[in-house]
Scaffold this motif. Structure first.
Motif, mmCIF file in Angstrom:
data_model
loop_
_atom_site.group_PDB
_atom_site.id
_atom_site.type_symbol
_atom_site.label_atom_id
_atom_site.label_comp_id
_atom_site.label_asym_id
_atom_site.label_seq_id
_atom_site.Cartn_x
_atom_site.Cartn_y
_atom_site.Cartn_z
ATOM 1 N N LYS A 36 0.825 -1.200 0.000
ATOM 2 C CA LYS A 36 0.000 0.000 0.000
ATOM 3 C C LYS A 36 0.865 1.259 0.000
ATOM 4 C CE LYS A 36 -4.043 -1.961 2.331
ATOM 5 N NZ LYS A 36 -4.942 -1.873 3.515
ATOM 6 N N VAL A 37 0.334 2.311 -0.607
ATOM 7 C CA VAL A 37 0.987 3.618 -0.595
ATOM 8 C C VAL A 37 0.787 4.253 0.768
ATOM 9 C CG1 VAL A 37 0.940 5.932 -1.568
ATOM 10 C CG2 VAL A 37 0.733 3.959 -3.077
ATOM 11 N N ILE A 38 1.878 4.709 1.375
ATOM 12 C CA ILE A 38 1.795 5.378 2.673
ATOM 13 C C ILE A 38 1.563 6.871 2.481
ATOM 14 C CG2 ILE A 38 3.045 5.960 4.773
ATOM 15 C CD1 ILE A 38 4.560 3.326 4.493
ATOM 16 N N SER A 39 2.323 7.468 1.574
ATOM 17 C CA SER A 39 2.173 8.886 1.277
ATOM 18 C C SER A 39 2.604 9.117 -0.161
ATOM 19 C CB SER A 39 3.023 9.734 2.226
ATOM 20 O OG SER A 39 2.849 11.120 1.952
ATOM 21 N N SER A 40 1.956 10.052 -0.830
ATOM 22 C CA SER A 40 2.315 10.269 -2.232
ATOM 23 C C SER A 40 1.868 11.634 -2.720
ATOM 24 C CB SER A 40 1.699 9.186 -3.122
ATOM 25 O OG SER A 40 0.284 9.299 -3.142
ATOM 26 N N TYR A 41 2.457 12.017 -3.833
ATOM 27 C CA TYR A 41 2.086 13.253 -4.526
ATOM 28 C C TYR A 41 2.455 13.074 -5.999
ATOM 29 C CZ TYR A 41 2.309 18.115 -6.101
ATOM 30 O OH TYR A 41 2.120 19.284 -6.793
ATOM 31 N N ASN A 42 1.491 13.214 -6.882
ATOM 32 C CA ASN A 42 1.725 13.039 -8.318
ATOM 33 C C ASN A 42 2.413 11.704 -8.631
ATOM 34 O OD1 ASN A 42 0.598 15.465 -9.076
ATOM 35 N ND2 ASN A 42 2.539 16.568 -9.191
ATOM 36 N N GLU A 43 2.030 10.664 -7.920
ATOM 37 C CA GLU A 43 2.735 9.390 -8.067
ATOM 38 C C GLU A 43 2.525 8.730 -9.426
ATOM 39 O OE1 GLU A 43 -1.181 8.276 -5.981
ATOM 40 O OE2 GLU A 43 0.185 9.977 -6.129
ATOM 41 N N ASN A 44 1.497 9.135 -10.159
ATOM 42 C CA ASN A 44 1.224 8.563 -11.474
ATOM 43 C C ASN A 44 1.657 9.460 -12.633
ATOM 44 O OD1 ASN A 44 -0.140 6.031 -10.744
ATOM 45 N ND2 ASN A 44 -1.695 7.376 -9.851
ATOM 46 N N THR A 45 2.429 10.490 -12.329
ATOM 47 C CA THR A 45 2.881 11.432 -13.351
ATOM 48 C C THR A 45 4.185 10.956 -13.981
ATOM 49 O OG1 THR A 45 1.862 13.288 -12.177
ATOM 50 C CG2 THR A 45 3.579 13.810 -13.804
ATOM 51 N N PRO A 46 4.239 10.796 -15.314
ATOM 52 C CA PRO A 46 5.510 10.427 -15.963
ATOM 53 C C PRO A 46 6.512 11.569 -15.853
ATOM 54 C CG PRO A 46 3.627 9.981 -17.396
ATOM 55 C CD PRO A 46 3.128 10.842 -16.276
#
Length: 490
Positions: free
Chosen positions: A91-101
């Motif tokens: 699972k993702v704990i923390s993220s920002y723009n994680e799906n941005t190439p």
């Protein structure tokens, strides 16, 4: 993405107090002296930090720091992405723009080196052999040819990763001739290798040939210049573009690559010299000076339709692939990474070209379940600005390796925060010895991806890719540390 709603209401009053008193989550107004202030990152006081930690969880602190960076003058106009991933819970704990190439720079080497280790094994070695054809008469005269048969050893003569120097290889070859009783060579020294045949092709797209004197041609020749010097003098041509003033040249084809900006000094360096030719020419010179005449010349021969019957004299073995990969990732060696790409291409498709290597790597990643959405894999080193990857794909990829038999060797190849390789000058305080990651640097690109050992004994995976930032690279490094340090308490 960071989700603040689920906890902001519970700490709104407290957080507001911290904002007003310390500006920890407010926009930091930029001023010329911003980086020279005693507290350049506008950190809270130690007392406030202690109070925050007793109220907010480690995850909340990570999220708040990420939110702070959205308005930071160095990153607010940048395109960047971040993810911390738990390999146990998936699972993702923390993220920002994680799906941005994003442009990954040298974190591309994570894919290249893993593919090589998976396909070839960490104990794989390149062989460079000395052989001879014909016969040796009673006077020790070889009526035949000497052959130096290469296999594309990227470390040949470089001393990298424990590789032998040219003089040591030549000394070993000379001893081999002595064992065979050869006192004169009545023939040629033939180089038989396909190492550079793939470089006579179109240059990779959008490659950073030289930038801040730190990036290198992925292919090159030094002809009779010692490859250890790794220098290629660029000569001006009459075919300059009127619109672009700066250019980069591949010595293997007549193709110029124009650029808007050039920060070099007129000398381009190359990490893939014509090593076999230098070895053969130096070997011939050494034999002649040592009293073993060679009547013929040094002749390269990529293919041989009618091969002569030959006898093996001596074999030089390169360091193991594990050693090569350790050196590649610790030093972010672009030449070795490009050579690994060509090697996997040759082993799978019989063709040492960037195109074949690229195909092999992408097929391998697909077979391993890599998230191909957002991936654009152009070269093995990360020099091309056309490379793209998403932070979440990097994190899940690194997670998938943790069950592989070569994981320990792979993990040990990564620089360690505050201690080794390209991370030696980061995480000298918090995170020292706890961050194991590959760095990446291009002009306005700074990246970091790998593993962290938390204070609670967990191993987490992270990716932090920053493109088009403002300020200096050191400023970005400080922000990266600021984002990651609270995660050590997860």
């Amino acid at each position: 993405m960071v989700n603040f709603r689920k906890y902001i209401s519970g700490v709104a009053v407290l957080a507001a107090g911290f904002v007003l008193a310390q500006s920890t989550v407010s926009t930091v107004l930029y001023s010329p002296g911003y980086e020279n202030q005693n507290n350049s990152l506008n950190l809270p006081s130690p007392i406030t930090s202690i109070v925050e930690k007793t109220v907010l969880s480690a995850k909340e602190l990570v999220d708040i720091n990420v939110n702070t960076m959205m308005t930071d003058p160095v990153l607010k106009n940048a395109t960047w992405g971040f993810v911390v991933y738990d390999p146990k819970t998936k699972k993702v704990i923390s993220s920002y723009n994680e799906n941005t190439p994003l442009v990954p720079a040298s974190t591309t080497k994570l894919l290249t080196t893993e593919t090589a280790m998976s396909m070839l094994g960490e104990n794989y070695r390149w062989n460079t052999q000395l052989e001879y054809s014909g016969s040796v008469d009673e006077n020790g005269i070889l009526n035949g040819n000497l052959y130096i048969v290469g296999s594309g050893d990227p470390s040949l003569g470089t001393n990298k990763a424990g590789a032998w120097a040219y003089r040591d290889i030549i000394s070993d070859f000379k001893e081999g001739l002595s064992r065979e009783g050869i006192k004169k060579v009545n023939g040629d020294i033939i180089i038989q290798t396909a190492l550079f045949k793939g470089n006579i092709s179109k240059l990779p797209e959008n490659v950073v040939w030289l930038e801040n004197n730190n990036y290198y041609l992925p292919a090159g020749t030094t002809h009779e210049i010692n490859p250890a010097n790794e220098k290629l003098i660029v000569k001006k041509s009459a075919n300059f573009s009127n619109e672009k003033k700066f250019f980069y040249v591949s010595p293997y084809n007549n193709q110029m690559v124009y650029a808007d900006k050039y920060e070099g000094d007129g000398i381009l360096t190359t990490k893939l010299p014509d090593a076999p030719a230098y070895l053969a020419n130096t070997f011939r010179t050494t034999l002649v000076k040592g009293g073993i005449p060679v009547t013929g010349k040094v002749i390269p021969k990529m293919t041989d339709a009618n091969p002569e019957s030959r006898k093996l004299v001596s074999t030089y073995k390169s360091p193991t692939l594990g050693d090569i990969i350790f050196y590649t990732n610790q030093h972010s060696d672009n030449g070795l990474a490009e050579a690994l790409l060509k090697t996997v291409g040759f082993q799978s498709l019989g063709d040492q070209t960037t195109e074949s290597g690229r195909k092999v790597v992408t097929e391998h990643l697909k077979s391993e379940g890599f998230d191909m959405m957002g991936l654009n894999y152009i070269d093995g080193s990360g020099l091309s600005r056309s490379n793209n990857v998403t932070p979440i794909a990097q994190a899940k990829f690194l997670t998938s390796l943790m069950n592989e038999k070569y994981y320990k060797t792979y993990l040990n190849s990564l620089p360690v925060g505050g201690q080794s390789g390209t991370l030696k000058r980061m995480f000298n305080g918090l995170g020292n010895g706890q961050i194991f990651a590959k760095t990446g640097t291009l002009n306005r690109v700074k990246t970091l991806a790998g593993y962290m050992k938390t204070n609670t004994g967990k191993t987490l995976v992270f990716s932090l890719l920053v493109n088009n930032y403002s300020g200096s690279v050191d400023m970005v490094k400080k922000r990266m540390e600021k984002i990651l340090e609270p995660a050590l308490d997860l």
